[in-house]
Each structure stands twice: as C-alpha cells, then as structure tokens.
Design a protein around this motif. Structure first.
Motif, PDB file in Angstrom:
ATOM      1  N   VAL A 140       0.848  -1.191   0.000  1.00 47.82           N
ATOM      2  CA  VAL A 140       0.000   0.000   0.000  1.00 47.82           C
ATOM      3  C   VAL A 140       0.883   1.241   0.000  1.00 47.82           C
ATOM      4  O   VAL A 140       1.770   1.384   0.833  1.00 47.82           O
ATOM      5  CB  VAL A 140      -0.928  -0.001   1.231  1.00 47.82           C
ATOM      6  CG1 VAL A 140      -1.688   1.295   1.337  1.00 47.82           C
ATOM      7  CG2 VAL A 140      -1.870  -1.186   1.147  1.00 47.82           C
ATOM      8  N   TYR A 141       0.618   2.141  -0.946  1.00 44.45           N
ATOM      9  CA  TYR A 141       1.391   3.377  -1.069  1.00 44.45           C
ATOM     10  C   TYR A 141       0.439   4.567  -1.118  1.00 44.45           C
ATOM     11  O   TYR A 141      -0.458   4.629  -1.962  1.00 44.45           O
ATOM     12  CB  TYR A 141       2.242   3.333  -2.341  1.00 44.45           C
ATOM     13  CG  TYR A 141       3.060   4.569  -2.573  1.00 44.45           C
ATOM     14  CD1 TYR A 141       4.146   4.859  -1.755  1.00 44.45           C
ATOM     15  CD2 TYR A 141       2.739   5.448  -3.587  1.00 44.45           C
ATOM     16  CE1 TYR A 141       4.895   5.994  -1.955  1.00 44.45           C
ATOM     17  CE2 TYR A 141       3.487   6.599  -3.798  1.00 44.45           C
ATOM     18  CZ  TYR A 141       4.563   6.861  -2.972  1.00 44.45           C
ATOM     19  OH  TYR A 141       5.295   8.002  -3.161  1.00 44.45           O
ATOM     20  N   ASN A 142       0.629   5.498  -0.195  1.00 48.45           N
ATOM     21  CA  ASN A 142      -0.169   6.721  -0.127  1.00 48.45           C
ATOM     22  C   ASN A 142      -1.686   6.457  -0.119  1.00 48.45           C
ATOM     23  O   ASN A 142      -2.431   7.021  -0.896  1.00 48.45           O
ATOM     24  CB  ASN A 142       0.177   7.685  -1.262  1.00 48.45           C
ATOM     25  CG  ASN A 142       1.462   8.420  -0.995  1.00 48.45           C
ATOM     26  OD1 ASN A 142       1.912   8.533   0.141  1.00 48.45           O
ATOM     27  ND2 ASN A 142       2.067   8.940  -2.037  1.00 48.45           N
ATOM     28  N   ARG A 143      -2.131   5.613   0.807  1.00 49.28           N
ATOM     29  CA  ARG A 143      -3.561   5.368   0.958  1.00 49.28           C
ATOM     30  C   ARG A 143      -4.135   6.381   1.942  1.00 49.28           C
ATOM     31  O   ARG A 143      -3.586   6.592   3.018  1.00 49.28           O
ATOM     32  CB  ARG A 143      -3.830   3.963   1.459  1.00 49.28           C
ATOM     33  CG  ARG A 143      -5.336   3.728   1.694  1.00 49.28           C
ATOM     34  CD  ARG A 143      -5.658   2.315   1.995  1.00 49.28           C
ATOM     35  NE  ARG A 143      -5.522   1.533   0.770  1.00 49.28           N
ATOM     36  CZ  ARG A 143      -5.519   0.211   0.757  1.00 49.28           C
ATOM     37  NH1 ARG A 143      -5.635  -0.468   1.875  1.00 49.28           N
ATOM     38  NH2 ARG A 143      -5.395  -0.429  -0.378  1.00 49.28           N
ATOM     39  N   ASN A 144      -5.257   6.958   1.595  1.00 48.36           N
ATOM     40  CA  ASN A 144      -5.921   7.921   2.460  1.00 48.36           C
ATOM     41  C   ASN A 144      -6.243   7.251   3.794  1.00 48.36           C
ATOM     42  O   ASN A 144      -6.794   6.148   3.833  1.00 48.36           O
ATOM     43  CB  ASN A 144      -7.203   8.413   1.788  1.00 48.36           C
ATOM     44  CG  ASN A 144      -7.875   9.509   2.561  1.00 48.36           C
ATOM     45  OD1 ASN A 144      -8.207   9.353   3.723  1.00 48.36           O
ATOM     46  ND2 ASN A 144      -8.097  10.632   1.896  1.00 48.36           N
ATOM     47  N   ILE A 145      -5.880   7.903   4.892  1.00 44.23           N
ATOM     48  CA  ILE A 145      -6.083   7.320   6.213  1.00 44.23           C
ATOM     49  C   ILE A 145      -7.564   7.039   6.466  1.00 44.23           C
ATOM     50  O   ILE A 145      -7.919   6.051   7.104  1.00 44.23           O
ATOM     51  CB  ILE A 145      -5.481   8.204   7.326  1.00 44.23           C
ATOM     52  CG1 ILE A 145      -5.461   7.442   8.652  1.00 44.23           C
ATOM     53  CG2 ILE A 145      -6.202   9.528   7.439  1.00 44.23           C
ATOM     54  CD1 ILE A 145      -4.693   8.132   9.746  1.00 44.23           C
ATOM     55  N   ASN A 146      -8.446   7.867   5.923  1.00 42.27           N
ATOM     56  CA  ASN A 146      -9.879   7.641   6.117  1.00 42.27           C
ATOM     57  C   ASN A 146     -10.332   6.350   5.449  1.00 42.27           C
ATOM     58  O   ASN A 146     -11.199   5.647   5.966  1.00 42.27           O
ATOM     59  CB  ASN A 146     -10.683   8.835   5.606  1.00 42.27           C
ATOM     60  CG  ASN A 146     -10.429  10.058   6.449  1.00 42.27           C
ATOM     61  OD1 ASN A 146     -10.323   9.974   7.664  1.00 42.27           O
ATOM     62  ND2 ASN A 146     -10.291  11.196   5.802  1.00 42.27           N
ATOM     63  N   ARG A 147      -9.746   6.009   4.320  1.00 47.70           N
ATOM     64  CA  ARG A 147     -10.073   4.744   3.645  1.00 47.70           C
ATOM     65  C   ARG A 147      -9.652   3.566   4.515  1.00 47.70           C
ATOM     66  O   ARG A 147     -10.387   2.583   4.652  1.00 47.70           O
ATOM     67  CB  ARG A 147      -9.380   4.684   2.287  1.00 47.70           C
ATOM     68  CG  ARG A 147      -9.649   3.412   1.547  1.00 47.70           C
ATOM     69  CD  ARG A 147      -8.991   3.412   0.190  1.00 47.70           C
ATOM     70  NE  ARG A 147      -9.118   2.088  -0.412  1.00 47.70           N
ATOM     71  CZ  ARG A 147      -8.419   1.688  -1.441  1.00 47.70           C
ATOM     72  NH1 ARG A 147      -7.565   2.505  -2.030  1.00 47.70           N
ATOM     73  NH2 ARG A 147      -8.575   0.481  -1.928  1.00 47.70           N
ATOM     74  N   THR A 148      -8.471   3.666   5.111  1.00 45.03           N
ATOM     75  CA  THR A 148      -7.995   2.608   5.987  1.00 45.03           C
ATOM     76  C   THR A 148      -8.899   2.475   7.210  1.00 45.03           C
ATOM     77  O   THR A 148      -9.233   1.365   7.626  1.00 45.03           O
ATOM     78  CB  THR A 148      -6.540   2.887   6.424  1.00 45.03           C
ATOM     79  OG1 THR A 148      -5.726   2.977   5.257  1.00 45.03           O
ATOM     80  CG2 THR A 148      -6.003   1.802   7.326  1.00 45.03           C
ATOM     81  N   LEU A 149      -9.315   3.600   7.782  1.00 45.54           N
ATOM     82  CA  LEU A 149     -10.189   3.562   8.954  1.00 45.54           C
ATOM     83  C   LEU A 149     -11.542   2.934   8.618  1.00 45.54           C
ATOM     84  O   LEU A 149     -12.091   2.174   9.415  1.00 45.54           O
ATOM     85  CB  LEU A 149     -10.391   4.972   9.507  1.00 45.54           C
ATOM     86  CG  LEU A 149      -9.158   5.631  10.112  1.00 45.54           C
ATOM     87  CD1 LEU A 149      -9.445   7.087  10.443  1.00 45.54           C
ATOM     88  CD2 LEU A 149      -8.680   4.882  11.339  1.00 45.54           C
ATOM     89  N   ARG A 150     -12.087   3.229   7.444  1.00 41.62           N
ATOM     90  CA  ARG A 150     -13.364   2.639   7.030  1.00 41.62           C
ATOM     91  C   ARG A 150     -13.223   1.142   6.731  1.00 41.62           C
ATOM     92  O   ARG A 150     -14.093   0.346   7.065  1.00 41.62           O
ATOM     93  CB  ARG A 150     -13.913   3.342   5.794  1.00 41.62           C
ATOM     94  CG  ARG A 150     -14.598   4.647   6.078  1.00 41.62           C
ATOM     95  CD  ARG A 150     -15.357   5.166   4.857  1.00 41.62           C
ATOM     96  NE  ARG A 150     -14.562   5.226   3.641  1.00 41.62           N
ATOM     97  CZ  ARG A 150     -13.801   6.264   3.287  1.00 41.62           C
ATOM     98  NH1 ARG A 150     -13.696   7.314   4.067  1.00 41.62           N
ATOM     99  NH2 ARG A 150     -13.123   6.234   2.153  1.00 41.62           N
ATOM    100  N   LYS A 151     -12.124   0.779   6.074  1.00 41.86           N
ATOM    101  CA  LYS A 151     -11.923  -0.611   5.669  1.00 41.86           C
ATOM    102  C   LYS A 151     -11.661  -1.519   6.866  1.00 41.86           C
ATOM    103  O   LYS A 151     -12.047  -2.677   6.869  1.00 41.86           O
ATOM    104  CB  LYS A 151     -10.751  -0.700   4.687  1.00 41.86           C
ATOM    105  CG  LYS A 151     -10.524  -2.071   4.114  1.00 41.86           C
ATOM    106  CD  LYS A 151      -9.421  -2.061   3.085  1.00 41.86           C
ATOM    107  CE  LYS A 151      -9.188  -3.459   2.546  1.00 41.86           C
ATOM    108  NZ  LYS A 151      -8.133  -3.485   1.548  1.00 41.86           N
TER     109      LYS A 151
END
Length: 70
Positions: free
Chosen positions: A48-59
């Motif tokens: 994973v490279y430069n993934r939006n932190i909000n996407r990670t929190l939702r996932k």
C-alpha cells in the motif's frame, strides 16, 4: 495497545503501529498530508502506497492503533 484511531491529520514521517486482526502488528508511515488536512499512509502489507487514512479507517474499523512518538 490503544484502541483509538489516529487523528485525520498526522505529521509526515510519523509512524503508526496498527493491529488489524488483533494478533499481527503492522507499522504504517504517514507519507503525505494534503492542504485539506487528509493524511496518507504507506505500508508493506499488500504494498500500500499513499492510501488515504480515512479509507484505511473505514476498511478496518476494528483496528487497534498506537502512536509511536519517540
């Protein structure tokens, strides 16, 4: 471990240890912060490279987070 999620805006190069499945730790690095305050993380799991932190929190809403602020 602290079960709270990190802030939306984190300093670049700050480390964020995370435990996705409660038995295996991962370390993420804040690699980018946009002017709108969105932070992006990079980590080796799944390359994973430069993934939006909000996407990670939702996932992964059940992730245990801790701050590495040495």
């Amino acid at each position: 471990m602290d079960n709270s999620a990190p802030r939306d805006e984190v300093p670049v190069e700050e480390l964020h240890p995370a435990d996705f499945d409660h038995n295996n730790n991962h370390t993420m690095l804040a690699t980018k912060v946009r002017t709108n305050g969105n932070s992006y993380l990079t980590y080796r799991a799944s390359n994973v490279y430069n993934r939006n932190i909000n996407r990670t929190l939702r996932k992964r809403p059940r992730t245990w987070w801790s701050a590495d602020r040495a």
